[in-house]
Design a protein around this motif. Structure first.
Motif, PDB file in Angstrom:
ATOM      1  N   ALA A  21     -24.529  41.303 -32.997  1.00  0.00           N
ATOM      2  CA  ALA A  21     -25.151  42.509 -32.419  1.00  0.00           C
ATOM      3  C   ALA A  21     -24.849  43.738 -33.254  1.00  0.00           C
ATOM      4  N   TRP A  22     -23.615  43.858 -33.722  1.00  0.00           N
ATOM      5  CA  TRP A  22     -23.227  45.021 -34.507  1.00  0.00           C
ATOM      6  C   TRP A  22     -23.991  45.069 -35.829  1.00  0.00           C
ATOM      7  N   GLU A  25     -27.591  45.946 -35.249  1.00  0.00           N
ATOM      8  CA  GLU A  25     -27.740  47.378 -34.937  1.00  0.00           C
ATOM      9  C   GLU A  25     -27.706  48.228 -36.206  1.00  0.00           C
ATOM     10  N   LYS A  26     -26.885  47.829 -37.173  1.00  0.00           N
ATOM     11  CA  LYS A  26     -26.739  48.592 -38.417  1.00  0.00           C
ATOM     12  C   LYS A  26     -27.806  48.262 -39.445  1.00  0.00           C
TER      13      LYS A  26
END
Length: 102
Positions: A21-22, A25-26
């Motif tokens: 997810a991280w 997102e980036k």
């Protein structure tokens, strides 16, 4: 050379989901998938490397298992904490490498 089956503890699965997810997102979902597949490929090397790696002497990995071992992956950004149980390598936790020295 002994071969092991690599299994993931529920906490390690949660770490992978959070990392996915991280990264998504980036960057993008597609890049995130490729990145995580690369992480899985590196972790899968434990199927034949696990018995060659020494037990970890740091305190943090020992919190997850008394016989904890570690593998640094992702260009030294992540540390995989694992232990051997019979014919299995159990991945206990995946942490940023900077945290493991404490």
């Amino acid at each position: 050379m002994k071969r092991y089956r690599v299994e993931y503890d529920i906490e390690a699965e949660s770490d992978i989901e959070a990392l996915t997810a991280w990264v998504a997102e980036k960057t993008s979902i597609e890049y995130s998938r490729r990145y995580i597949n690369g992480i899985f490929d590196e972790i899968d090397t434990l199927s034949y490397l696990a018995s060659m790696l020494p037990q970890c002497q740091y305190k943090l990995p020992k919190r997850y298992h008394p016989d904890a071992k570690t593998l640094v992956i992702g260009n030294k950004k992540l540390t995989v904490i694992f232990h051997i149980d019979g014919d299995y390598v159990i991945v206990d936790k995946i942490l940023p490498s900077a945290l493991v020295t404490y």
